[in-house]
Design a protein around this motif. Sequence first.
Motif, PDB file in Angstrom:
ATOM      1  N   ASP A  68       0.850  -1.194   0.000  1.00 17.07           N
ATOM      2  CA  ASP A  68       0.000   0.000   0.000  1.00 17.07           C
ATOM      3  C   ASP A  68       0.882   1.240   0.000  1.00 17.07           C
ATOM      4  O   ASP A  68       2.047   1.195   0.402  1.00 17.07           O
ATOM      5  N   THR A  69       0.301   2.343  -0.482  1.00 21.15           N
ATOM      6  CA  THR A  69       1.067   3.586  -0.625  1.00 21.15           C
ATOM      7  C   THR A  69       0.980   4.478   0.599  1.00 21.15           C
ATOM      8  O   THR A  69       1.598   5.552   0.619  1.00 21.15           O
ATOM      9  N   GLY A  70       0.236   4.076   1.593  1.00 21.46           N
ATOM     10  CA  GLY A  70       0.062   4.913   2.769  1.00 21.46           C
ATOM     11  C   GLY A  70      -1.074   5.891   2.554  1.00 21.46           C
ATOM     12  O   GLY A  70      -1.539   6.137   1.429  1.00 21.46           O
ATOM     13  N   SER A  71      -1.534   6.496   3.650  1.00 23.33           N
ATOM     14  CA  SER A  71      -2.675   7.398   3.554  1.00 23.33           C
ATOM     15  C   SER A  71      -2.509   8.508   4.574  1.00 23.33           C
ATOM     16  O   SER A  71      -1.971   8.302   5.664  1.00 23.33           O
ATOM     17  N   ARG A  81       7.627   0.654   3.693  1.00 23.33           N
ATOM     18  CA  ARG A  81       8.322   0.794   2.403  1.00 23.33           C
ATOM     19  C   ARG A  81       9.163   2.069   2.406  1.00 23.33           C
ATOM     20  O   ARG A  81       8.872   3.040   3.128  1.00 23.33           O
ATOM     21  N   SER A  82      10.212   2.075   1.596  1.00 29.45           N
ATOM     22  CA  SER A  82      11.111   3.231   1.563  1.00 29.45           C
ATOM     23  C   SER A  82      10.407   4.476   1.035  1.00 29.45           C
ATOM     24  O   SER A  82      10.680   5.595   1.471  1.00 29.45           O
ATOM     25  N   GLY A  83       9.476   4.304   0.104  1.00 31.66           N
ATOM     26  CA  GLY A  83       8.773   5.461  -0.458  1.00 31.66           C
ATOM     27  C   GLY A  83       7.495   5.802   0.260  1.00 31.66           C
ATOM     28  O   GLY A  83       6.728   6.643  -0.218  1.00 31.66           O
ATOM     29  N   GLY A  84       7.222   5.156   1.376  1.00 28.89           N
ATOM     30  CA  GLY A  84       5.977   5.393   2.095  1.00 28.89           C
ATOM     31  C   GLY A  84       5.039   4.221   1.943  1.00 28.89           C
ATOM     32  O   GLY A  84       5.027   3.513   0.929  1.00 28.89           O
ATOM     33  N   GLY A  85       4.235   3.969   2.949  1.00 31.75           N
ATOM     34  CA  GLY A  85       3.309   2.852   2.915  1.00 31.75           C
ATOM     35  C   GLY A  85       3.870   1.642   3.653  1.00 31.75           C
ATOM     36  O   GLY A  85       4.833   1.725   4.421  1.00 31.75           O
ATOM     37  N   TRP A  86       3.271   0.517   3.356  1.00 35.00           N
ATOM     38  CA  TRP A  86       3.588  -0.723   4.073  1.00 35.00           C
ATOM     39  C   TRP A  86       3.679  -1.876   3.083  1.00 35.00           C
ATOM     40  O   TRP A  86       2.987  -1.892   2.065  1.00 35.00           O
ATOM     41  N   ARG A  87       4.555  -2.826   3.398  1.00 35.03           N
ATOM     42  CA  ARG A  87       4.757  -3.972   2.517  1.00 35.03           C
ATOM     43  C   ARG A  87       4.708  -5.257   3.334  1.00 35.03           C
ATOM     44  O   ARG A  87       5.349  -5.362   4.377  1.00 35.03           O
TER      45      ARG A  87
END
Length: 455
Positions: A398-401, A433-439
């Motif tokens: 996910d990209t985060g929110s 994740r490095s760019g934001g969000g969760w993996r």
Amino acid sequence: MTTAPALTETQVRRRGPVGRLVADRPWVADVALAVGVLLLGLVTASLALMTVEGSTGLGLFPRDAPVATTVMTAWLAGAGLGAALLGVRRVWPLATTAVLTVLAVVSLATAGVLGVVGVCLACAVYTVAATRPARTAWIACAAVFGVVSVALWWWQDIGLAEMLLWSDPTLAQIEDPPHQLVEPAFSGGRRSASVSLLLALLLLGVAAGSGVRARRLHARDLVERYAAMARERDQSAALARAAERARIAREMHDVVAHSVSVMVALSDGAGAALDRAPDRSREALRELSRTGRSALADMQGVLGALDPGAGGENGTGETLAGPTGSDLETVVERFRAAGVPVTATGLDALHPADTSVRLAVVRIVTEGLTNVLRHAPGATTEVAVRRTAAGLEVDVLDTGSARPGTGGGSGRGVLGMRERAALLGGHVEAGPRSGGGWRVHVVLPSQDATAGSAR
């Protein structure tokens, strides 16, 4: 859970009525032994008196010498003192043996007889062998034999051979004795008979006592091993109960937390769209009903798995009730309906034969999407399933929110994913994740990959 009764040494040794009586009341055996020694002393004292009279008739003792009185006094005193000392042999076995040895030497030095003190020594050595290590028992036996044998060789006048040779009553009636001696002449043969009898009695005592000690130690070892097995069984049962509680908690978390999170999102969405989009609101309500029925079916499956006869578990300890691999698309659609923008690829990579793998993937993907719904509502999410040479890989990204989440969870989500993957020999990596969000990255070995590696 019923606890098995503790095993005791009495049950292992299987004593008879007399053995149980002696084990429960040791003083009974002590009294019986003392009475036996006294009776043996009385019987053998009469035989010793006949031997003195016969040897006097042969002229081996002077007729006016108080030999009979001296021998009878020493013989009966030895029997009485020996019986008394045997009463404390259980408390002080080595001290009792030492005192009896001194008593034997004094009796031989003063009266030239050993009497029943030799039998008492054998009983004392028996107790030493039954209560002490074998090294101690053999040292005590050798010490007693060495000291008393020397005293026998130097001072004994009336012993086993003399009683066999001179106890004939007719010898006392001889008017003209063939000898005129102050005391019987030294005879190595007669002394050897007494020494051999003493050695036999002491060896018999050591052998009997060692056997009793060996049986007692064996029984104690069996009792300790039984207790250790009982403790191991209880620990195994406790571990099994803990594992079962963890499994039930994991299943309940999957059923309740996931489904309720989706139902809450669906109900909020239906309420928000009730006025401006009644059709979408009705569709959300229908999806809410389907989710509730699915959660109820999953709950019934979890409860049914608690019944040992229900057969609701597979080989990995997972319940088979609830969604299977064919429901992965349904799970994704359910979260889309709940407001999570999900794109999914490779959902058809699950093979129908991998039942346990399919169930684990469904549960892990559900947990990942639930976390997105809770902690990053509205975040763009991607679910990717890939089949590789090592097995099956699953990614939930996910990209985060920027929108606030609905609150923290119980902390069991990521732990449950890792436990499920570990049961199948796989692993889970979860983190930001490095760019934001969760993996969430999952690797599971499949049946096809396992069979290929075996070939």
